[in-house]
Enzyme design. Structure first.
Site, mmCIF file in Angstrom:
data_model
loop_
_atom_site.group_PDB
_atom_site.id
_atom_site.type_symbol
_atom_site.label_atom_id
_atom_site.label_comp_id
_atom_site.label_asym_id
_atom_site.label_seq_id
_atom_site.Cartn_x
_atom_site.Cartn_y
_atom_site.Cartn_z
ATOM 1 N N ARG A 121 34.427 -63.433 -40.534
ATOM 2 C CA ARG A 121 35.494 -62.910 -41.408
ATOM 3 C C ARG A 121 34.897 -62.049 -42.518
ATOM 4 O O ARG A 121 35.540 -61.172 -43.069
ATOM 5 C CB ARG A 121 36.353 -64.044 -41.991
ATOM 6 C CG ARG A 121 37.443 -63.544 -42.958
ATOM 7 C CD ARG A 121 38.628 -64.498 -43.143
ATOM 8 N NE ARG A 121 38.240 -65.881 -43.228
ATOM 9 C CZ ARG A 121 37.643 -66.447 -44.286
ATOM 10 N NH1 ARG A 121 37.384 -65.736 -45.359
ATOM 11 N NH2 ARG A 121 37.325 -67.738 -44.262
ATOM 12 N N TYR A 155 56.401 -45.023 -42.618
ATOM 13 C CA TYR A 155 56.468 -45.957 -41.501
ATOM 14 C C TYR A 155 57.397 -47.126 -41.858
ATOM 15 O O TYR A 155 57.357 -47.634 -42.989
ATOM 16 C CB TYR A 155 55.049 -46.451 -41.199
ATOM 17 C CG TYR A 155 54.960 -47.319 -39.990
ATOM 18 C CD1 TYR A 155 55.116 -46.779 -38.711
ATOM 19 C CD2 TYR A 155 54.723 -48.679 -40.099
ATOM 20 C CE1 TYR A 155 55.037 -47.582 -37.589
ATOM 21 C CE2 TYR A 155 54.633 -49.488 -38.989
ATOM 22 C CZ TYR A 155 54.798 -48.937 -37.737
ATOM 23 O OH TYR A 155 54.708 -49.746 -36.635
ATOM 24 N N ASP A 172 48.248 -42.242 -45.507
ATOM 25 C CA ASP A 172 48.277 -42.790 -44.157
ATOM 26 C C ASP A 172 48.020 -41.613 -43.218
ATOM 27 O O ASP A 172 48.870 -40.748 -43.024
ATOM 28 C CB ASP A 172 49.652 -43.431 -43.894
ATOM 29 C CG ASP A 172 49.754 -44.054 -42.500
ATOM 30 O OD1 ASP A 172 49.012 -43.638 -41.592
ATOM 31 O OD2 ASP A 172 50.600 -44.961 -42.327
ATOM 32 N N LYS A 184 46.686 -46.213 -32.721
ATOM 33 C CA LYS A 184 47.238 -44.986 -32.158
ATOM 34 C C LYS A 184 46.126 -44.074 -31.631
ATOM 35 O O LYS A 184 45.395 -44.472 -30.755
ATOM 36 C CB LYS A 184 48.101 -44.302 -33.226
ATOM 37 C CG LYS A 184 48.991 -45.278 -34.030
ATOM 38 C CD LYS A 184 50.086 -45.912 -33.195
ATOM 39 C CE LYS A 184 50.787 -47.094 -33.869
ATOM 40 N NZ LYS A 184 51.400 -46.837 -35.164
HETATM 41 C C1 LIG Z 1 51.906 -47.667 -36.268
HETATM 42 C C2 LIG Z 1 51.834 -47.182 -37.633
HETATM 43 C C3 LIG Z 1 51.545 -48.038 -38.702
HETATM 44 C C4 LIG Z 1 51.354 -49.538 -38.512
HETATM 45 O O1 LIG Z 1 50.207 -49.832 -37.757
HETATM 46 P P1 LIG Z 1 50.024 -51.146 -36.850
HETATM 47 O O2 LIG Z 1 48.713 -50.936 -36.222
HETATM 48 O O3 LIG Z 1 51.157 -51.163 -35.864
HETATM 49 O O4 LIG Z 1 50.094 -52.318 -37.755
HETATM 50 C C5 LIG Z 1 51.430 -47.500 -39.961
HETATM 51 N N1 LIG Z 1 51.619 -46.180 -40.193
HETATM 52 C C6 LIG Z 1 51.918 -45.334 -39.190
HETATM 53 C C7 LIG Z 1 52.124 -43.886 -39.512
HETATM 54 C C8 LIG Z 1 52.036 -45.786 -37.891
HETATM 55 O O5 LIG Z 1 52.351 -44.942 -36.915
#
Ligand SMILES: *Cc1c(COP(=O)(O)O)cnc(C)c1O
Length: 400
Positions: A59, A112, A184, A209
Protein backbone atom coordinates in the site's frame (compact mmCIF):
# COMPACT_ATOMS: atom_id res chain seq x y z
CA UNK A 1 19.67 14.51 -18.45
CA UNK A 2 19.93 12.55 -21.66
CA UNK A 3 16.48 11.07 -21.05
CA UNK A 4 14.90 14.53 -21.14
CA UNK A 5 15.93 15.00 -24.76
CA UNK A 6 14.20 11.82 -25.98
CA UNK A 7 10.99 12.03 -27.97
CA UNK A 8 7.61 11.16 -26.49
CA UNK A 9 7.38 7.97 -28.61
CA UNK A 10 10.70 6.79 -27.14
CA UNK A 11 9.86 7.73 -23.57
CA UNK A 12 6.64 5.68 -23.50
CA UNK A 13 8.71 2.62 -24.40
CA UNK A 14 11.85 3.08 -22.28
CA UNK A 15 11.29 5.59 -19.50
CA UNK A 16 11.11 4.51 -15.85
CA UNK A 17 12.63 1.06 -16.29
CA UNK A 18 16.11 -0.41 -16.50
CA UNK A 19 16.27 -4.15 -17.22
CA UNK A 20 19.71 -4.27 -15.54
CA UNK A 21 17.99 -3.91 -12.18
CA UNK A 22 15.65 -6.82 -12.91
CA UNK A 23 17.87 -9.77 -13.98
CA UNK A 24 17.67 -8.59 -17.59
CA UNK A 25 13.91 -9.01 -17.88
CA UNK A 26 12.78 -7.02 -20.94
CA UNK A 27 9.24 -6.71 -19.62
CA UNK A 28 8.78 -5.16 -16.15
CA UNK A 29 8.32 -8.00 -13.62
CA UNK A 30 5.06 -8.13 -11.71
CA UNK A 31 5.94 -7.92 -8.02
CA UNK A 32 2.90 -9.79 -6.83
CA UNK A 33 3.54 -9.35 -3.13
CA UNK A 34 1.74 -7.66 -0.27
CA UNK A 35 4.78 -7.12 1.90
CA UNK A 36 8.59 -6.93 1.77
CA UNK A 37 11.11 -8.55 4.11
CA UNK A 38 13.75 -6.58 6.03
CA UNK A 39 17.28 -7.93 6.54
CA UNK A 40 17.28 -6.83 10.17
CA UNK A 41 15.04 -5.10 12.69
CA UNK A 42 17.32 -2.08 12.42
CA UNK A 43 16.81 -1.89 8.65
CA UNK A 44 13.04 -2.01 9.18
CA UNK A 45 13.37 0.84 11.66
CA UNK A 46 15.32 2.92 9.12
CA UNK A 47 12.79 2.25 6.34
CA UNK A 48 9.93 3.35 8.58
CA UNK A 49 11.82 6.43 9.72
CA UNK A 50 12.54 7.33 6.09
CA UNK A 51 16.31 7.30 6.78
CA UNK A 52 16.86 4.62 4.17
CA UNK A 53 14.80 3.99 1.05
CA UNK A 54 13.19 0.61 0.61
CA UNK A 55 9.90 -1.17 0.07
CA UNK A 56 7.86 -1.91 3.19
CA UNK A 57 4.33 -2.89 2.26
CA UNK A 58 2.50 -2.66 -1.10
CA UNK A 59 0.00 0.00 0.00
CA UNK A 60 3.03 2.26 0.58
CA UNK A 61 4.86 1.29 -2.60
CA UNK A 62 5.50 -1.60 -4.98
CA UNK A 63 8.25 -1.84 -7.64
CA UNK A 64 5.88 -2.58 -10.55
CA UNK A 65 3.71 0.37 -9.56
CA UNK A 66 6.84 2.53 -9.14
CA UNK A 67 7.92 1.73 -12.71
CA UNK A 68 4.53 2.91 -13.95
CA UNK A 69 4.63 6.08 -11.82
CA UNK A 70 8.09 7.01 -13.09
CA UNK A 71 7.15 6.49 -16.72
CA UNK A 72 3.97 8.53 -16.40
CA UNK A 73 5.67 11.37 -14.49
CA UNK A 74 8.18 11.60 -17.33
CA UNK A 75 5.71 11.55 -20.23
CA UNK A 76 3.32 14.00 -18.52
CA UNK A 77 6.20 16.36 -17.75
CA UNK A 78 5.83 16.24 -13.95
CA UNK A 79 8.27 15.55 -11.13
CA UNK A 80 6.25 12.75 -9.56
CA UNK A 81 3.22 10.53 -10.10
CA UNK A 82 0.99 8.43 -7.91
CA UNK A 83 -1.11 5.51 -9.18
CA UNK A 84 -4.59 4.69 -7.86
CA UNK A 85 -7.16 1.92 -8.15
CA UNK A 86 -9.46 4.11 -10.29
CA UNK A 87 -9.71 7.56 -11.80
CA UNK A 88 -12.16 8.52 -9.06
CA UNK A 89 -9.71 7.36 -6.36
CA UNK A 90 -7.12 9.71 -7.91
CA UNK A 91 -9.57 12.62 -8.25
CA UNK A 92 -10.94 12.22 -4.71
CA UNK A 93 -7.44 11.95 -3.21
CA UNK A 94 -6.32 15.11 -4.99
CA UNK A 95 -9.43 17.12 -4.09
CA UNK A 96 -9.44 15.93 -0.47
CA UNK A 97 -5.78 16.76 -0.03
CA UNK A 98 -6.12 20.26 -1.51
CA UNK A 99 -9.20 21.25 0.50
CA UNK A 100 -10.39 21.47 4.10
CA UNK A 101 -13.81 22.12 5.65
CA UNK A 102 -15.48 25.37 4.48
CA UNK A 103 -13.20 25.77 1.46
CA UNK A 104 -14.46 26.47 -2.05
CA UNK A 105 -13.61 24.89 -5.40
CA UNK A 106 -14.08 26.55 -8.79
CA UNK A 107 -15.06 23.91 -11.35
CA UNK A 108 -15.43 23.90 -15.12
CA UNK A 109 -19.03 23.83 -16.34
CA UNK A 110 -19.29 20.24 -17.49
CA UNK A 111 -17.33 17.59 -15.63
CA UNK A 112 -17.35 13.81 -15.35
CA UNK A 113 -20.60 12.65 -13.67
CA UNK A 114 -18.94 11.03 -10.64
CA UNK A 115 -16.67 14.06 -10.09
CA UNK A 116 -19.91 16.02 -9.83
CA UNK A 117 -21.14 13.41 -7.33
CA UNK A 118 -17.92 13.74 -5.31
CA UNK A 119 -18.23 17.54 -5.15
CA UNK A 120 -21.81 17.16 -3.93
CA UNK A 121 -20.64 14.74 -1.23
CA UNK A 122 -17.85 17.10 -0.15
CA UNK A 123 -20.38 19.88 0.16
CA UNK A 124 -22.83 17.81 2.19
CA UNK A 125 -20.24 16.32 4.54
CA UNK A 126 -17.56 18.99 4.87
CA UNK A 127 -19.23 22.21 3.64
CA UNK A 128 -16.68 22.42 0.83
CA UNK A 129 -18.72 24.39 -1.69
CA UNK A 130 -18.19 24.74 -5.44
CA UNK A 131 -19.21 26.97 -8.30
CA UNK A 132 -19.30 26.12 -11.97
CA UNK A 133 -17.74 28.42 -14.51
CA UNK A 134 -17.67 28.14 -18.28
CA UNK A 135 -14.13 29.56 -17.96
CA UNK A 136 -14.55 31.48 -21.21
CA UNK A 137 -13.09 34.73 -19.94
CA UNK A 138 -10.86 35.89 -17.08
CA UNK A 139 -13.67 38.13 -15.78
CA UNK A 140 -16.14 35.23 -15.54
CA UNK A 141 -13.65 33.30 -13.46
CA UNK A 142 -12.63 36.20 -11.22
CA UNK A 143 -16.26 36.89 -10.29
CA UNK A 144 -16.49 33.43 -8.73
CA UNK A 145 -13.16 33.32 -6.93
CA UNK A 146 -13.39 33.78 -3.15
CA UNK A 147 -10.82 34.09 -0.37
CA UNK A 148 -11.58 30.46 0.52
CA UNK A 149 -11.18 29.13 -3.04
CA UNK A 150 -8.69 26.31 -2.52
CA UNK A 151 -8.39 25.02 -6.06
CA UNK A 152 -9.53 25.36 -9.64
CA UNK A 153 -10.58 22.10 -11.26
CA UNK A 154 -11.22 21.62 -14.96
CA UNK A 155 -11.68 19.17 -17.77
CA UNK A 156 -10.82 20.02 -21.33
CA UNK A 157 -12.12 19.01 -23.79
CA UNK A 158 -15.26 18.80 -21.66
CA UNK A 159 -17.07 15.49 -21.44
CA UNK A 160 -19.28 15.03 -23.46
CA UNK A 161 -19.97 18.41 -25.04
CA UNK A 162 -16.41 18.81 -26.41
CA UNK A 163 -16.08 22.44 -25.38
CA UNK A 164 -12.46 23.46 -24.96
CA UNK A 165 -11.10 25.65 -22.16
CA UNK A 166 -8.04 27.84 -22.66
CA UNK A 167 -5.66 26.36 -20.07
CA UNK A 168 -3.19 29.23 -20.44
CA UNK A 169 -5.93 31.73 -19.54
CA UNK A 170 -7.01 29.69 -16.47
CA UNK A 171 -3.39 29.50 -15.27
CA UNK A 172 -3.02 33.27 -15.70
CA UNK A 173 -6.03 33.88 -13.43
CA UNK A 174 -5.01 31.22 -10.90
CA UNK A 175 -1.49 32.67 -10.53
CA UNK A 176 -2.92 36.08 -9.64
CA UNK A 177 -4.65 34.50 -6.65
CA UNK A 178 -2.07 31.79 -5.96
CA UNK A 179 -4.64 29.00 -6.36
CA UNK A 180 -3.54 25.55 -7.60
CA UNK A 181 -5.03 24.31 -10.89
CA UNK A 182 -6.01 20.67 -11.37
CA UNK A 183 -6.73 19.33 -14.88
CA UNK A 184 -8.46 16.06 -15.69
CA UNK A 185 -6.43 15.12 -18.79
CA UNK A 186 -8.20 11.80 -19.45
CA UNK A 187 -9.61 12.78 -22.84
CA UNK A 188 -6.37 14.14 -24.27
CA UNK A 189 -3.58 12.09 -22.70
CA UNK A 190 -0.10 13.67 -22.46
CA UNK A 191 0.44 12.78 -26.11
CA UNK A 192 -2.06 15.46 -27.15
CA UNK A 193 -1.96 17.94 -24.27
CA UNK A 194 0.45 18.73 -21.40
CA UNK A 195 -1.24 20.96 -18.79
CA UNK A 196 1.78 20.92 -16.44
CA UNK A 197 3.94 22.53 -19.11
CA UNK A 198 1.35 25.32 -19.41
CA UNK A 199 1.63 25.96 -15.66
CA UNK A 200 -1.03 23.77 -14.05
CA UNK A 201 -0.18 22.16 -10.72
CA UNK A 202 -1.75 18.71 -10.86
CA UNK A 203 -2.93 16.46 -13.69
CA UNK A 204 -5.34 13.62 -12.98
CA UNK A 205 -6.24 10.72 -15.24
CA UNK A 206 -8.69 7.96 -15.50
CA UNK A 207 -5.98 5.62 -16.82
CA UNK A 208 -8.85 3.23 -17.51
CA UNK A 209 -9.27 4.98 -20.83
CA UNK A 210 -6.59 5.81 -23.45
CA UNK A 211 -3.55 5.26 -21.22
CA UNK A 212 -4.47 1.61 -20.74
CA UNK A 213 -6.11 1.54 -24.14
CA UNK A 214 -7.38 -2.04 -24.11
CA UNK A 215 -10.50 -1.89 -21.95
CA UNK A 216 -9.18 -4.30 -19.33
CA UNK A 217 -8.12 -2.16 -16.34
CA UNK A 218 -9.71 0.42 -14.03
CA UNK A 219 -6.97 2.78 -12.78
CA UNK A 220 -6.16 6.38 -11.92
CA UNK A 221 -3.10 8.62 -11.85
CA UNK A 222 -2.13 11.96 -10.35
CA UNK A 223 0.94 13.85 -11.53
CA UNK A 224 2.54 17.03 -10.17
CA UNK A 225 5.47 18.37 -8.19
CA UNK A 226 7.29 16.10 -5.72
CA UNK A 227 5.91 18.22 -2.89
CA UNK A 228 2.22 17.90 -3.83
CA UNK A 229 2.42 14.24 -4.85
CA UNK A 230 4.31 13.10 -1.76
CA UNK A 231 1.84 15.02 0.37
CA UNK A 232 -1.02 13.09 -1.29
CA UNK A 233 0.96 9.83 -0.96
CA UNK A 234 1.71 10.27 2.73
CA UNK A 235 -1.72 11.55 3.73
CA UNK A 236 -4.76 10.74 1.58
CA UNK A 237 -3.49 7.70 -0.30
CA UNK A 238 -1.64 6.03 2.57
CA UNK A 239 -4.56 6.31 4.94
CA UNK A 240 -7.56 6.09 2.59
CA UNK A 241 -5.85 3.40 0.59
CA UNK A 242 -7.07 3.54 -3.03
CA UNK A 243 -3.93 1.92 -4.46
CA UNK A 244 -3.32 0.19 -7.79
CA UNK A 245 -2.59 -3.56 -7.92
CA UNK A 246 0.79 -4.65 -9.40
CA UNK A 247 -0.82 -6.66 -12.21
CA UNK A 248 -2.96 -3.67 -13.26
CA UNK A 249 0.16 -1.50 -13.20
CA UNK A 250 1.82 -4.02 -15.51
CA UNK A 251 -1.12 -3.95 -17.94
CA UNK A 252 -0.87 -0.15 -17.98
CA UNK A 253 2.87 -0.30 -18.63
CA UNK A 254 2.17 -2.54 -21.58
CA UNK A 255 -0.62 -0.36 -22.94
CA UNK A 256 1.41 2.85 -22.59
CA UNK A 257 4.12 1.66 -24.97
CA UNK A 258 1.71 1.97 -27.91
CA UNK A 259 -0.06 5.15 -26.77
CA UNK A 260 1.21 7.47 -29.56
CA UNK A 261 0.51 4.90 -32.29
CA UNK A 262 -3.00 4.30 -30.99
CA UNK A 263 -3.75 8.00 -30.48
CA UNK A 264 -2.74 8.85 -34.04
CA UNK A 265 -5.23 6.30 -35.39
CA UNK A 266 -7.99 7.31 -32.93
CA UNK A 267 -7.58 10.96 -33.95
CA UNK A 268 -7.39 10.29 -37.70
CA UNK A 269 -10.52 8.11 -37.63
CA UNK A 270 -12.39 10.66 -35.54
CA UNK A 271 -11.58 13.55 -37.83
CA UNK A 272 -12.78 11.65 -40.90
CA UNK A 273 -15.97 10.46 -39.20
CA UNK A 274 -16.83 13.88 -37.78
CA UNK A 275 -16.38 15.50 -41.19
CA UNK A 276 -18.53 12.88 -42.87
CA UNK A 277 -21.25 12.87 -40.22
CA UNK A 278 -21.69 16.64 -40.35
CA UNK A 279 -23.03 16.30 -43.91
CA UNK A 280 -25.61 13.62 -43.09
CA UNK A 281 -29.36 14.29 -42.84
CA UNK A 282 -30.93 13.48 -39.43
CA UNK A 283 -27.81 14.85 -37.71
CA UNK A 284 -28.53 18.16 -36.01
CA UNK A 285 -25.01 18.97 -34.85
CA UNK A 286 -21.53 17.49 -34.56
CA UNK A 287 -19.14 18.54 -31.80
CA UNK A 288 -15.48 17.84 -32.47
CA UNK A 289 -12.72 20.17 -31.25
CA UNK A 290 -10.50 19.15 -34.18
CA UNK A 291 -13.00 20.65 -36.66
CA UNK A 292 -11.92 23.99 -38.11
CA UNK A 293 -15.57 25.08 -37.67
CA UNK A 294 -15.60 24.25 -33.91
CA UNK A 295 -16.00 27.53 -31.94
CA UNK A 296 -12.96 26.67 -29.81
CA UNK A 297 -10.79 25.47 -32.69
CA UNK A 298 -8.14 28.17 -32.14
CA UNK A 299 -7.70 27.10 -28.52
CA UNK A 300 -7.57 23.45 -29.56
CA UNK A 301 -4.82 24.25 -32.05
CA UNK A 302 -2.88 26.17 -29.39
CA UNK A 303 -2.89 23.50 -26.68
CA UNK A 304 -3.56 20.15 -28.36
CA UNK A 305 -1.55 18.17 -30.90
CA UNK A 306 -4.76 16.77 -32.50
CA UNK A 307 -8.49 17.01 -31.76
CA UNK A 308 -8.71 13.72 -29.87
CA UNK A 309 -10.53 10.44 -30.37
CA UNK A 310 -13.99 11.39 -29.18
CA UNK A 311 -16.83 13.35 -30.58
CA UNK A 312 -20.48 13.95 -29.83
CA UNK A 313 -23.43 14.56 -32.07
CA UNK A 314 -27.09 15.33 -31.81
CA UNK A 315 -29.75 13.31 -33.57
CA UNK A 316 -32.53 15.33 -35.19
CA UNK A 317 -35.32 13.51 -33.34
CA UNK A 318 -36.72 12.49 -29.98
CA UNK A 319 -35.00 10.68 -27.10
CA UNK A 320 -36.69 7.45 -28.27
CA UNK A 321 -35.41 7.90 -31.82
CA UNK A 322 -31.94 8.59 -30.46
CA UNK A 323 -32.04 5.39 -28.42
CA UNK A 324 -33.31 3.46 -31.46
CA UNK A 325 -30.43 4.86 -33.52
CA UNK A 326 -28.03 3.48 -30.90
CA UNK A 327 -29.83 0.12 -30.75
CA UNK A 328 -29.66 -0.34 -34.53
CA UNK A 329 -25.86 -0.11 -34.62
CA UNK A 330 -24.36 -3.50 -35.34
CA UNK A 331 -20.60 -3.24 -34.85
CA UNK A 332 -20.30 -0.22 -32.57
CA UNK A 333 -20.79 -1.36 -28.97
CA UNK A 334 -23.13 0.37 -26.52
CA UNK A 335 -20.93 1.11 -23.50
CA UNK A 336 -19.62 3.88 -21.32
CA UNK A 337 -15.86 4.29 -21.02
CA UNK A 338 -13.68 5.33 -23.91
CA UNK A 339 -10.26 5.01 -25.47
CA UNK A 340 -10.52 1.31 -26.32
CA UNK A 341 -9.78 -0.46 -29.64
CA UNK A 342 -13.55 -1.02 -30.01
CA UNK A 343 -15.75 1.94 -30.98
CA UNK A 344 -18.09 2.66 -28.05
CA UNK A 345 -21.25 4.72 -28.09
CA UNK A 346 -23.20 6.02 -25.11
CA UNK A 347 -26.13 8.29 -24.27
CA UNK A 348 -24.80 10.79 -21.66
CA UNK A 349 -28.21 12.08 -20.49
CA UNK A 350 -29.31 8.60 -19.35
CA UNK A 351 -25.89 7.08 -18.65
CA UNK A 352 -22.70 8.95 -17.61
CA UNK A 353 -24.51 12.15 -16.68
CA UNK A 354 -27.69 10.68 -15.22
CA UNK A 355 -26.59 11.66 -11.65
CA UNK A 356 -26.59 15.32 -12.74
CA UNK A 357 -29.93 17.10 -12.12
CA UNK A 358 -31.81 17.76 -15.37
CA UNK A 359 -31.57 21.56 -15.29
CA UNK A 360 -27.82 21.48 -14.59
CA UNK A 361 -27.37 18.82 -17.28
CA UNK A 362 -29.24 20.87 -19.88
CA UNK A 363 -27.29 23.99 -18.96
CA UNK A 364 -24.14 21.96 -19.68
CA UNK A 365 -25.54 21.27 -23.16
CA UNK A 366 -26.30 17.59 -22.55
CA UNK A 367 -29.63 17.12 -24.30
CA UNK A 368 -31.63 13.90 -24.72
CA UNK A 369 -30.53 13.80 -28.36
CA UNK A 370 -26.81 13.94 -27.64
CA UNK A 371 -24.72 10.81 -28.14
CA UNK A 372 -21.01 10.38 -27.57
CA UNK A 373 -18.82 8.17 -29.71
CA UNK A 374 -15.41 6.95 -28.62
CA UNK A 375 -13.91 6.16 -31.99
CA UNK A 376 -12.01 2.88 -31.99
CA UNK A 377 -9.11 1.53 -33.97
CA UNK A 378 -11.23 -0.21 -36.62
CA UNK A 379 -11.06 0.92 -40.28
CA UNK A 380 -12.94 4.21 -40.28
CA UNK A 381 -15.00 3.12 -43.30
CA UNK A 382 -16.48 0.25 -41.28
CA UNK A 383 -17.46 2.59 -38.44
CA UNK A 384 -18.98 4.97 -41.01
CA UNK A 385 -20.94 2.16 -42.69
CA UNK A 386 -22.39 1.05 -39.35
CA UNK A 387 -23.60 4.59 -38.57
CA UNK A 388 -24.90 4.94 -42.13
CA UNK A 389 -27.05 1.80 -41.96
CA UNK A 390 -28.54 2.89 -38.62
CA UNK A 391 -29.34 6.36 -40.01
CA UNK A 392 -30.90 4.71 -43.09
CA UNK A 393 -33.06 2.62 -40.78
CA UNK A 394 -34.15 5.80 -38.99
CA UNK A 395 -35.04 7.53 -42.25
CA UNK A 396 -37.11 4.49 -43.28
CA UNK A 397 -38.96 4.46 -39.91
CA UNK A 398 -39.75 8.16 -40.32
CA UNK A 399 -41.22 7.66 -43.77
CA UNK A 400 -43.53 4.86 -42.63
C1 LIG B 1 -13.83 7.73 -16.65
C2 LIG B 1 -13.51 9.08 -16.24
C3 LIG B 1 -13.26 9.40 -14.90
C4 LIG B 1 -13.37 8.37 -13.78
O1 LIG B 1 -12.39 7.37 -13.89
P1 LIG B 1 -12.56 5.86 -13.34
O2 LIG B 1 -11.32 5.21 -13.77
O3 LIG B 1 -13.79 5.29 -14.00
O4 LIG B 1 -12.74 5.95 -11.87
C5 LIG B 1 -12.90 10.69 -14.59
N1 LIG B 1 -12.81 11.65 -15.54
C6 LIG B 1 -13.07 11.38 -16.83
C7 LIG B 1 -12.97 12.49 -17.83
C8 LIG B 1 -13.42 10.11 -17.23
O5 LIG B 1 -13.69 9.86 -18.51
Amino acid sequence: MERKSKHFETKVVHSGYDSKNHLGSLSTPIYQTSTFTFDTAEQGEKFFAGEEEGYIYSRLGNPTVTALQEKVADIEGGEACLAFGSGMAAISAVLLSLTKANDHVLVSQGIYGCTYGLLTLMEEKYQISHDFSTMETEEQMKELIRPETACIYLETPINPTMKVIDIEMVVRVAKQYNIPVVVDNTFSTPYLQKPLEIGCDVVVHSATKYLCGHGDVVAGLAIGTKEIISHIAMTTQKDIGGILAPFDAWLLLRGLKTLPVRMDRHCENTKKLAEWLREQPLIKAVYYPGDTSHPDYEITKKQMKHGGGLFSFEIDGTKQQTQRFINNLQMIKIAVSLGDPESLIQHPASMTHSPVPEDVRLSMGITDQLVRLSVGLEAWEDIRDDIQQSLDQMAKDENK
